[in-house]
Design a protein around this motif. Structure first.
Motif, PDB file in Angstrom:
ATOM      1  N   PHE A 131     -13.211 -14.179  -7.557  1.00  0.00           N
ATOM      2  CA  PHE A 131     -14.490 -13.241  -8.699  1.00  0.00           C
ATOM      3  C   PHE A 131     -13.670 -12.240  -8.877  1.00  0.00           C
ATOM      4  O   PHE A 131     -14.078 -12.217 -10.062  1.00  0.00           O
ATOM      5  CB  PHE A 131     -15.960 -12.678  -7.799  1.00  0.00           C
ATOM      6  CG  PHE A 131     -16.953 -13.332  -7.355  1.00  0.00           C
ATOM      7  CD1 PHE A 131     -17.760 -14.222  -8.841  1.00  0.00           C
ATOM      8  CD2 PHE A 131     -17.582 -14.054  -6.556  1.00  0.00           C
ATOM      9  CE1 PHE A 131     -18.836 -14.970  -8.696  1.00  0.00           C
ATOM     10  CE2 PHE A 131     -18.346 -14.876  -6.726  1.00  0.00           C
ATOM     11  CZ  PHE A 131     -19.749 -15.892  -7.548  1.00  0.00           C
ATOM     12  N   ASP A 132     -12.883 -12.017  -8.320  1.00  0.00           N
ATOM     13  CA  ASP A 132     -11.709 -10.603  -8.651  1.00  0.00           C
ATOM     14  C   ASP A 132     -10.959 -11.732 -10.024  1.00  0.00           C
ATOM     15  O   ASP A 132      -9.839 -10.639 -10.900  1.00  0.00           O
ATOM     16  CB  ASP A 132     -11.135 -10.187  -7.521  1.00  0.00           C
ATOM     17  CG  ASP A 132     -11.964  -8.930  -6.806  1.00  0.00           C
ATOM     18  OD1 ASP A 132     -13.034  -8.705  -7.678  1.00  0.00           O
ATOM     19  OD2 ASP A 132     -12.280  -8.996  -5.771  1.00  0.00           O
TER      20      ASP A 132
ATOM     21  N   THR B 177      -5.263  -8.326 -21.284  1.00  0.00           N
ATOM     22  CA  THR B 177      -4.710  -7.046 -20.753  1.00  0.00           C
ATOM     23  C   THR B 177      -4.802  -5.907 -22.096  1.00  0.00           C
ATOM     24  O   THR B 177      -5.082  -6.477 -23.178  1.00  0.00           O
ATOM     25  CB  THR B 177      -3.173  -7.282 -20.495  1.00  0.00           C
ATOM     26  OG1 THR B 177      -3.581  -8.184 -20.308  1.00  0.00           O
ATOM     27  CG2 THR B 177      -1.855  -6.846 -20.280  1.00  0.00           C
ATOM     28  N   GLY B 178      -5.018  -4.502 -21.535  1.00  0.00           N
ATOM     29  CA  GLY B 178      -4.796  -3.591 -22.986  1.00  0.00           C
ATOM     30  C   GLY B 178      -6.070  -3.169 -23.142  1.00  0.00           C
ATOM     31  O   GLY B 178      -6.147  -2.535 -24.219  1.00  0.00           O
ATOM     32  N   THR B 179      -7.109  -4.281 -23.066  1.00  0.00           N
ATOM     33  CA  THR B 179      -8.359  -3.351 -23.928  1.00  0.00           C
ATOM     34  C   THR B 179      -8.717  -2.226 -22.210  1.00  0.00           C
ATOM     35  O   THR B 179      -8.506  -2.235 -21.929  1.00  0.00           O
ATOM     36  CB  THR B 179      -8.874  -4.853 -23.081  1.00  0.00           C
ATOM     37  OG1 THR B 179      -9.416  -4.754 -22.041  1.00  0.00           O
ATOM     38  CG2 THR B 179      -9.251  -5.770 -23.690  1.00  0.00           C
TER      39      THR B 179
ATOM     40  N   LEU C 259     -12.198  -3.096 -13.738  1.00  0.00           N
ATOM     41  CA  LEU C 259     -11.706  -3.752 -12.542  1.00  0.00           C
ATOM     42  C   LEU C 259     -10.647  -3.595 -11.514  1.00  0.00           C
ATOM     43  O   LEU C 259      -9.626  -2.994 -12.320  1.00  0.00           O
ATOM     44  CB  LEU C 259     -11.852  -5.143 -13.176  1.00  0.00           C
ATOM     45  CG  LEU C 259     -10.363  -5.271 -14.217  1.00  0.00           C
ATOM     46  CD1 LEU C 259      -9.635  -7.145 -13.891  1.00  0.00           C
ATOM     47  CD2 LEU C 259     -10.626  -5.972 -15.306  1.00  0.00           C
ATOM     48  N   SER C 260     -10.316  -4.679 -10.397  1.00  0.00           N
ATOM     49  CA  SER C 260      -8.842  -4.645  -9.724  1.00  0.00           C
ATOM     50  C   SER C 260      -8.803  -6.010 -10.012  1.00  0.00           C
ATOM     51  O   SER C 260      -8.890  -6.646 -10.029  1.00  0.00           O
ATOM     52  CB  SER C 260      -9.517  -4.713  -8.408  1.00  0.00           C
ATOM     53  OG  SER C 260      -8.957  -4.592  -7.244  1.00  0.00           O
ATOM     54  N   ARG C 261      -6.938  -5.487 -11.087  1.00  0.00           N
ATOM     55  CA  ARG C 261      -5.893  -6.667 -10.921  1.00  0.00           C
ATOM     56  C   ARG C 261      -5.846  -7.197  -9.508  1.00  0.00           C
ATOM     57  O   ARG C 261      -5.516  -6.439  -8.479  1.00  0.00           O
ATOM     58  CB  ARG C 261      -4.653  -5.922 -12.275  1.00  0.00           C
ATOM     59  CG  ARG C 261      -5.433  -5.566 -13.240  1.00  0.00           C
ATOM     60  CD  ARG C 261      -5.311  -7.377 -14.646  1.00  0.00           C
ATOM     61  NE  ARG C 261      -6.241  -6.715 -15.846  1.00  0.00           N
ATOM     62  CZ  ARG C 261      -6.848  -7.270 -16.616  1.00  0.00           C
ATOM     63  NH1 ARG C 261      -6.987  -8.705 -16.058  1.00  0.00           N
ATOM     64  NH2 ARG C 261      -6.868  -7.077 -17.349  1.00  0.00           N
TER      65      ARG C 261
ATOM     66  N   ASN D 265      -2.140 -11.657 -16.616  1.00  0.00           N
ATOM     67  CA  ASN D 265      -1.612 -10.864 -15.453  1.00  0.00           C
ATOM     68  C   ASN D 265      -0.772 -12.281 -14.173  1.00  0.00           C
ATOM     69  O   ASN D 265      -1.705 -13.242 -14.100  1.00  0.00           O
ATOM     70  CB  ASN D 265      -2.703 -10.551 -13.943  1.00  0.00           C
ATOM     71  CG  ASN D 265      -2.344 -10.263 -12.821  1.00  0.00           C
ATOM     72  OD1 ASN D 265      -1.180 -10.037 -12.904  1.00  0.00           O
ATOM     73  ND2 ASN D 265      -3.412  -9.348 -12.347  1.00  0.00           N
ATOM     74  N   GLU D 266       0.524 -12.384 -14.713  1.00  0.00           N
ATOM     75  CA  GLU D 266       1.050 -13.387 -14.052  1.00  0.00           C
ATOM     76  C   GLU D 266       0.713 -13.030 -12.502  1.00  0.00           C
ATOM     77  O   GLU D 266       1.443 -14.239 -11.651  1.00  0.00           O
ATOM     78  CB  GLU D 266       2.784 -12.879 -14.037  1.00  0.00           C
ATOM     79  CG  GLU D 266       2.954 -13.116 -15.613  1.00  0.00           C
ATOM     80  CD  GLU D 266       4.593 -12.485 -15.435  1.00  0.00           C
ATOM     81  OE1 GLU D 266       5.413 -12.693 -14.606  1.00  0.00           O
ATOM     82  OE2 GLU D 266       4.733 -12.597 -16.930  1.00  0.00           O
ATOM     83  N   GLN D 267       0.249 -11.988 -12.517  1.00  0.00           N
ATOM     84  CA  GLN D 267      -0.045 -12.306 -10.536  1.00  0.00           C
ATOM     85  C   GLN D 267      -1.101 -12.984  -9.859  1.00  0.00           C
ATOM     86  O   GLN D 267      -0.736 -13.981  -9.094  1.00  0.00           O
ATOM     87  CB  GLN D 267      -0.536 -11.358  -9.373  1.00  0.00           C
ATOM     88  CG  GLN D 267       0.681 -10.614  -9.640  1.00  0.00           C
ATOM     89  CD  GLN D 267       1.890 -10.492  -8.425  1.00  0.00           C
ATOM     90  OE1 GLN D 267       1.526 -11.018  -8.163  1.00  0.00           O
ATOM     91  NE2 GLN D 267       2.993 -10.263  -9.016  1.00  0.00           N
ATOM     92  N   VAL D 268      -1.837 -13.438 -10.541  1.00  0.00           N
ATOM     93  CA  VAL D 268      -2.674 -14.594 -10.875  1.00  0.00           C
ATOM     94  C   VAL D 268      -2.461 -15.605 -10.490  1.00  0.00           C
ATOM     95  O   VAL D 268      -2.428 -16.370  -9.313  1.00  0.00           O
ATOM     96  CB  VAL D 268      -4.114 -14.629 -11.687  1.00  0.00           C
ATOM     97  CG1 VAL D 268      -4.400 -15.790 -11.830  1.00  0.00           C
ATOM     98  CG2 VAL D 268      -4.781 -12.791 -12.092  1.00  0.00           C
ATOM     99  N   GLN D 269      -1.706 -16.519 -10.868  1.00  0.00           N
ATOM    100  CA  GLN D 269      -0.886 -17.538 -10.757  1.00  0.00           C
ATOM    101  C   GLN D 269      -0.523 -17.857  -9.509  1.00  0.00           C
ATOM    102  O   GLN D 269      -0.614 -18.310  -9.129  1.00  0.00           O
ATOM    103  CB  GLN D 269       0.053 -18.117 -12.166  1.00  0.00           C
ATOM    104  CG  GLN D 269       0.943 -19.541 -12.058  1.00  0.00           C
ATOM    105  CD  GLN D 269       2.133 -19.365 -11.199  1.00  0.00           C
ATOM    106  OE1 GLN D 269       2.261 -18.276 -11.405  1.00  0.00           O
ATOM    107  NE2 GLN D 269       2.257 -19.806 -10.039  1.00  0.00           N
TER     108      GLN D 269
END
Length: 190
Positions: free
Chosen positions: A70-71, A80-82, A88-90, A152-156
């Motif tokens: 869900f995160d 990004t940038g909004t 939220l926690s990226r 967010n590149e960490q998601v990949q």
């Protein structure tokens, strides 16, 4: 409150922050596939709970993953940038490291792998293999998103590790049930 809002009847949906985009937008595809992954994990949990020997630790870890996804979905649904980012926690490198520790723990619960194995076994393991395949697709969707716009590149990276974790969990579930994995037999070698 009604479940339907009719705001999406024109083929648009809202990102977190009120941006309206097509339901076929790559960002929506990415978080939609993460939602599908979460549902596939729910199926694995259901099979685990109905097995002859349910694994409480596996269920707890899968519940953790469902919450974490869900995160991930919220991360993907927020550009990004909004100003909404503060709500939220990226996903970050610590989240990735946590999944890596889980992978190591589950990998220790099965014999070393020497060949490709069929995605099969117990109902729990088979559902975990299916979830792994959905995780790989979610990762590919995020890669497409990263090529088109900032995200967010960490998601990949995280989704890559989640697929590895689901594979390790499936193998551990089969091993705990006493099932020997079926290895890939190259055509003509029987």
């Amino acid at each position: 409150m009604k479940l339907y809002t009719k705001t999406g009847d024109g083929g648009q949906t809202g990102l977190y922050g009120a941006d309206r985009v097509s339901k076929a937008h790559i960002r929506v595809e990415a978080y939609g596939t993460v939602d599908e992954l979460n549902s596939a994990i729910g199926l694995a949990r259901a099979h685990n709970g109905r097995s002859h020997q349910p694994h409480a630790a596996l269920d707890a870890d899968l519940e953790y993953l469902q919450n974490a996804l869900f995160d991930v979905g919220a991360d993907l649904a927020t550009r990004t940038g909004t100003p909404y980012e503060k709500n939220l926690s990226r996903i970050d490198a610590q989240d990735v490291a946590f999944i890596e520790a889980m992978i190591d723990r589950y990998a220790d619960g099965a014999p070393p792998i020497r060949n490709f194995v069929h995605p099969s076994g117990t109902l729990t393991a088979s559902a975990l293999h299916l979830a792994r395949a959905v995780a790989r697709r979610a990762e590919r969707e995020v890669i497409r998103l990263l090529h088109e716009e900032e995200a967010n590149e960490q998601v990949q990276i995280y989704l890559n590790r989640v697929s590895d974790l689901l594979f390790a969990m499936a193998r551990a579930a089969n091993h705990a049930a006493g099932l020997q994995e079926e290895q890939w037999a190259v055509k003509g070698r029987r």
